[in-house]
Design an enzyme around this catalytic site. Sequence first.
Site, PDB file in Angstrom:
ATOM      1  N   CYS A  56      -5.874   1.172   5.773  1.00 32.47           N
ATOM      2  CA  CYS A  56      -6.146  -0.137   6.152  1.00 32.47           C
ATOM      3  C   CYS A  56      -5.688  -0.701   7.752  1.00 32.47           C
ATOM      4  O   CYS A  56      -4.651   0.341   8.222  1.00 32.47           O
ATOM      5  CB  CYS A  56      -5.881  -1.414   5.251  1.00 32.47           C
ATOM      6  SG  CYS A  56      -4.085  -1.760   5.382  1.00 32.47           S
ATOM      7  N   HIS A  86       0.726  -1.179   0.146  1.00 33.55           N
ATOM      8  CA  HIS A  86       0.023   0.069  -0.002  1.00 33.55           C
ATOM      9  C   HIS A  86       0.934   1.341   0.188  1.00 33.55           C
ATOM     10  O   HIS A  86       2.094   1.264   0.432  1.00 33.55           O
ATOM     11  CB  HIS A  86      -0.871  -0.024   1.191  1.00 33.55           C
ATOM     12  CG  HIS A  86      -2.101  -1.202   1.036  1.00 33.55           C
ATOM     13  ND1 HIS A  86      -2.864  -1.305   2.047  1.00 33.55           N
ATOM     14  CD2 HIS A  86      -2.241  -2.050   0.308  1.00 33.55           C
ATOM     15  CE1 HIS A  86      -3.794  -2.189   1.832  1.00 33.55           C
ATOM     16  NE2 HIS A  86      -3.277  -2.659   0.679  1.00 33.55           N
ATOM     17  N   CYS A 103      -1.801  -1.007   7.728  1.00 32.61           N
ATOM     18  CA  CYS A 103      -0.945   0.134   7.375  1.00 32.61           C
ATOM     19  C   CYS A 103      -1.170   1.136   8.646  1.00 32.61           C
ATOM     20  O   CYS A 103      -0.096   1.710   9.016  1.00 32.61           O
ATOM     21  CB  CYS A 103      -1.565   0.869   6.350  1.00 32.61           C
ATOM     22  SG  CYS A 103      -0.996   0.330   4.494  1.00 32.61           S
ATOM     23  N   GLU A 107       0.820   3.891   1.831  1.00 29.75           N
ATOM     24  CA  GLU A 107       1.467   4.172   3.235  1.00 29.75           C
ATOM     25  C   GLU A 107       2.411   3.552   3.380  1.00 29.75           C
ATOM     26  O   GLU A 107       3.779   3.850   4.090  1.00 29.75           O
ATOM     27  CB  GLU A 107       0.330   3.988   4.372  1.00 29.75           C
ATOM     28  CG  GLU A 107      -1.054   4.686   4.076  1.00 29.75           C
ATOM     29  CD  GLU A 107      -2.074   3.769   3.271  1.00 29.75           C
ATOM     30  OE1 GLU A 107      -1.562   3.361   2.172  1.00 29.75           O
ATOM     31  OE2 GLU A 107      -3.027   3.709   3.872  1.00 29.75           O
TER      32      GLU A 107
END
Length: 140
Positions: free
Chosen positions: A97, A69, A100, A71
Site C-alpha cells: 500500500c 501490514h 508501506c 511489510e
Amino acid sequence: MDNKQKLLDQRYMRMARIWAENSYCERRKVGALIVKNKMIISDGYNGTPSGFENQCEDENYQSKPYVLHAEANAITKVARSHNSSDGATLYVTASPCIECSKLIIQSGIKRVIFGEEYRIMDGVELLKRAGIEVSLLKVE
C-alpha cells in the site's frame, strides 16, 4: 535477470507465502521477508501490535485501524535488530500500500517482489517513482 536470481526469487516468495500462514487475520493473510546477500534478515506478517489481542477484524469483519501490514512488521523488526535493510530485497505476498511503500523507500530497500496485485496500486507506483525495482511474481 539471470535464471539463478529468478529461482531465488521464487523460493523466497514461496517462503513469504508460508510465513503469511502465521497471521491471525481472516480477510487476508500477508507475509513478507527482507533478504540481503542471500540471507533473510527480517520477516513479518499482518497482524495487531505486540501485546494486543490476536484479532484483526472487528464485529463488522473490517480490519481494525491499528493492524500492521506484513511489510511494516518486517521493516520495524529489522530496525530493532543490528541489521540494515539498505540495498535489500523485500518479498511480500501482496502489493504494498502507499503507507508501506513510504516505509520501504525510507528503509533503503532497493527491490520489491510481490505475489499478487491488490485492488489499489498507488503504493507500487510510488515505489517505481522512487527508482525501486518492482516486480510481480506469481508462484503456484
